[in-house]
Design a protein around this motif. Structure first.
Motif, PDB file in Angstrom:
ATOM      1  N   HIS A 183       0.600  -1.277   0.017  1.00 42.04           N
ATOM      2  CA  HIS A 183      -0.119   0.020  -0.092  1.00 42.04           C
ATOM      3  C   HIS A 183       0.875   1.350   0.009  1.00 42.04           C
ATOM      4  N   THR A 184       0.259   2.702  -0.234  1.00 43.18           N
ATOM      5  CA  THR A 184       0.950   3.797  -0.571  1.00 43.18           C
ATOM      6  C   THR A 184       1.018   3.816   0.808  1.00 43.18           C
ATOM      7  N   ASN A 185       1.017   2.960   2.071  1.00 43.94           N
ATOM      8  CA  ASN A 185       1.209   3.918   3.349  1.00 43.94           C
ATOM      9  C   ASN A 185       2.683   3.281   3.539  1.00 43.94           C
ATOM     10  N   PHE A 186       3.378   4.461   3.330  1.00 39.99           N
ATOM     11  CA  PHE A 186       5.197   3.752   3.523  1.00 39.99           C
ATOM     12  C   PHE A 186       5.464   2.819   3.209  1.00 39.99           C
ATOM     13  N   ILE A 241      -3.691   3.007  -1.406  1.00 39.23           N
ATOM     14  CA  ILE A 241      -3.502   2.673  -2.891  1.00 39.23           C
ATOM     15  C   ILE A 241      -2.690   1.580  -3.378  1.00 39.23           C
ATOM     16  N   THR A 242      -3.198   0.807  -3.827  1.00 34.83           N
ATOM     17  CA  THR A 242      -2.804  -0.204  -3.579  1.00 34.83           C
ATOM     18  C   THR A 242      -1.070  -0.635  -5.580  1.00 34.83           C
ATOM     19  N   LEU A 243      -0.443  -0.719  -4.667  1.00 36.20           N
ATOM     20  CA  LEU A 243       0.393  -0.863  -5.945  1.00 36.20           C
ATOM     21  C   LEU A 243       1.212  -2.646  -5.727  1.00 36.20           C
ATOM     22  N   TYR A 272     -14.270   0.127  -3.121  1.00 36.60           N
ATOM     23  CA  TYR A 272     -14.835   0.284  -4.888  1.00 36.60           C
ATOM     24  C   TYR A 272     -13.694   0.886  -5.086  1.00 36.60           C
ATOM     25  N   GLY A 273     -14.068   1.121  -6.280  1.00 34.04           N
ATOM     26  CA  GLY A 273     -12.540   1.608  -6.323  1.00 34.04           C
ATOM     27  C   GLY A 273     -12.178   1.975  -8.412  1.00 34.04           C
ATOM     28  N   LEU A 274     -11.374   1.753  -8.455  1.00 32.89           N
ATOM     29  CA  LEU A 274     -10.796   2.005  -9.417  1.00 32.89           C
ATOM     30  C   LEU A 274      -9.491   0.900  -9.889  1.00 32.89           C
ATOM     31  N   MET A 275      -9.655   0.430 -10.768  1.00 34.56           N
ATOM     32  CA  MET A 275      -8.530  -0.331 -10.791  1.00 34.56           C
ATOM     33  C   MET A 275      -7.468  -0.108 -12.590  1.00 34.56           C
ATOM     34  N   TYR A 276      -5.732  -0.067 -12.311  1.00 39.08           N
ATOM     35  CA  TYR A 276      -5.603  -0.103 -13.989  1.00 39.08           C
ATOM     36  C   TYR A 276      -4.401  -1.346 -13.436  1.00 39.08           C
ATOM     37  N   TYR A 336      -3.881  -0.198  -7.994  1.00 43.57           N
ATOM     38  CA  TYR A 336      -5.895  -0.048  -7.347  1.00 43.57           C
ATOM     39  C   TYR A 336      -6.313   1.369  -6.331  1.00 43.57           C
ATOM     40  N   VAL A 337      -6.748   2.292  -6.828  1.00 42.88           N
ATOM     41  CA  VAL A 337      -7.344   3.409  -5.900  1.00 42.88           C
ATOM     42  C   VAL A 337      -8.372   3.226  -5.545  1.00 42.88           C
TER      43      VAL A 337
END
Lengths: 204, 276
Positions: free
Chosen positions: A47-50, A193-195, A150-154, A170-171
């Motif tokens: 996740h983007t939490n560092f 945000i998932t990377l 729910y959210g947006l996935m690229y 995923y946002v």
């Protein structure tokens, strides 16, 4: 400030990938090598939490035709695995499980494809903390909860063969705007945000 | 023909995606504002720490300083929370048909992490004693002198979130005679190895016979490994050791540290107005 920065980065990224996809669509429209009907894409991410959460995930994507994409996404998140003791507070366990399905579209480039999906599903979270310090009483608190997700996935697929490289972002949007619409409700989203990266397998 | 259809599809997709992003951005910009006509502002220089604080005061409807004395809510992180708190106080007091309060927004001085933390563990912490001294010896007297604020302890509320919640718990523990009501939201009680618990214990004998109202709120999604257990422990400490306390807690479902703030402010204010 943080919100603006992340939104700017996200929009820049979207704009770049979109223009990249658009430029290449016409050139390779008839090539079939990046067109896949069914794929399985296990991945690993943060996740983007560092980077304090570890994510194990899998996405199954089915493209009934070139521009319609359907996907099922499952993940198991181990949260804060590297910080289980803090100031006399012990994390006994902390994990979450996500299951989402999505619908979207795919653009094809020479050696890659770009899928954009609207995802929706459910998230189960479970964690327990205990004050574990001889100077204080031992007190625990545990949370077990289901929440919408729910959210947006690229999703990027790069490569031409049976096995290919995948990248996903995923946002999450929930709880915005259901619970509230001001920026406070987006703070957790920006941290979550998932990377992910992984190896995809072309089934069909 | 096929290319034309593809282009149409792409255009449709971009239109939809742009609309979603636009709605997302616009939605995230909304912020509640309090009616400026019902508000006064001033700066107050703190003798304790040599910093000026920007203060805003929300004046209740039908404000009558000659005949009435008003309860006062001191809102920390005032620049973030003032409008929301002031609007909700108005709504709730109207709904319950009770007298509204003066809402006092305390802006940032040096740094919130300095002002709101009770002990010094780095160069950015430890200004809590000076900040509390400023509130006690300068801000409260000014409110009582200039704004018809009620001078009794039971009519004073402190509301804080995160480090602000920690500061509220610190004020409860070491200067319990100042405030009679505490709205502690997602308090950072983990700070400096749970130092607030030691302060509470050290002053318990003096404080436990006083009447007080405490509302504690947190988000269910606060899983940073430091928030939930201290929250529960502080709640249990108050419940088990303060016989004259009015105490409640709330965990907001599915929301995290910032997301739970406003729902808990609403819950906390309702609890205060109904139980004061």
């Amino acid at each position: 400030m943080k919100l603006k920065k992340i939104t700017f980065l996200f929009l820049s990224f979207m704009a770049y990938t979109n223009s990249f996809a658009q430029n290449n669509t016409s050139k390779i429209a008839e090539k079939k090598s990046t067109v896949r009907q069914l794929t399985i894409e296990p991945g690993i991410g943060i996740h983007t939490n560092f980077g304090t959460d570890l994510i194990l995930s899998n996405q199954i994507q089915w493209n009934p035709n070139r521009y319609l994409s359907l996907a099922s996404y499952t993940s198991f998140n181990i949260n804060n695995p590297f910080q289980r003791d803090f100031n006399g507070i012990k994390t006994n366990y902390d994990y979450s499980i996500n299951q989402k399905i999505g619908i979207g579209t795919t653009f094809y480039a020479k050696k890659s494809s770009h899928t954009f999906l609207l995802m929706a599903g459910v998230k189960y979270s479970s964690f327990k903390e205990t004050i574990d310090d001889p100077n204080f009483n031992k007190v625990s608190a545990s949370i077990n909860s289901f929440s919408p997700d729910y959210g947006l996935m690229y999703s990027l697929k790069k490569g031409l063969g049976k096995y290919f490289f995948t990248y996903r972002m995923y946002v999450p949007l929930y709880p915005w705007p259901i619970k509230g619409s001001d920026s406070n409700y987006l703070d957790g989203n920006l941290n979550n945000i998932t990377l992910e990266v992984g190896i995809g397998i072309n089934i069909k | 023909m096929k290319m034309k259809n593809n282009t149409k599809l792409i255009k449709k997709f971009y239109t939809t995606a742009s609309a979603i992003i636009l709605v997302f951005m616009l939605g995230s910009c909304t912020k509640e504002e309090f009616n400026p006509a019902s508000m006064e502002e001033f700066s107050l220089y703190s003798l304790a720490d040599g910093t000026s604080y920007f203060i805003k005061v929300a004046i209740p409807e039908n404000y009558n300083p000659i005949n009435e004395k008003y309860a006062t809510i001191y809102a920390l992180d005032g620049e973030e929370n003032f409008d929301f708190v002031a609007n909700k106080c108005k709504e709730i007091s109207n709904k319950l048909a009770v007298s509204n309060v003066l809402v006092v927004s305390i802006g940032y001085g040096k740094d919130r992490s300095i002002d709101y933390t009770p002990t010094k563990v780095s160069s950015k912490t430890g200004g809590g004693p000076q900040f509390l001294n400023f509130i006690e010896t300068q801000l409260i007297p000014k409110m009582e002198q200039d704004y018809s604020a009620n001078t009794t302890r039971k009519s004073r509320v402190i509301l804080g979130h995160s480090y602000g919640g920690l500061f509220g718990a610190y004020a409860f523990s070491v200067k319990n005679e100042i405030f009679g009501n505490y709205i502690l939201l997602s308090p950072s009680l983990w700070f400096d190895n749970l130092v607030t618990f030691q302060m509470e214990k050290g002053n318990r004998e003096n404080n436990k016979s006083r009447k007080q109202l405490v509302f504690m709120g947190i988000g269910e999604g606060e899983n940073s490994g430091r928030m939930q257990a201290p929250f529960e422990a502080f709640y249990q400490t108050l419940r088990d050791n303060y016989p004259d306390i009015k105490l409640d807690k709330n965990r907001v479902k599915n929301l995290d540290h910032l997301g739970s703030k406003n729902p808990n402010i609403v819950k906390g204010l309702n609890y205060y107005f109904q139980n004061r």
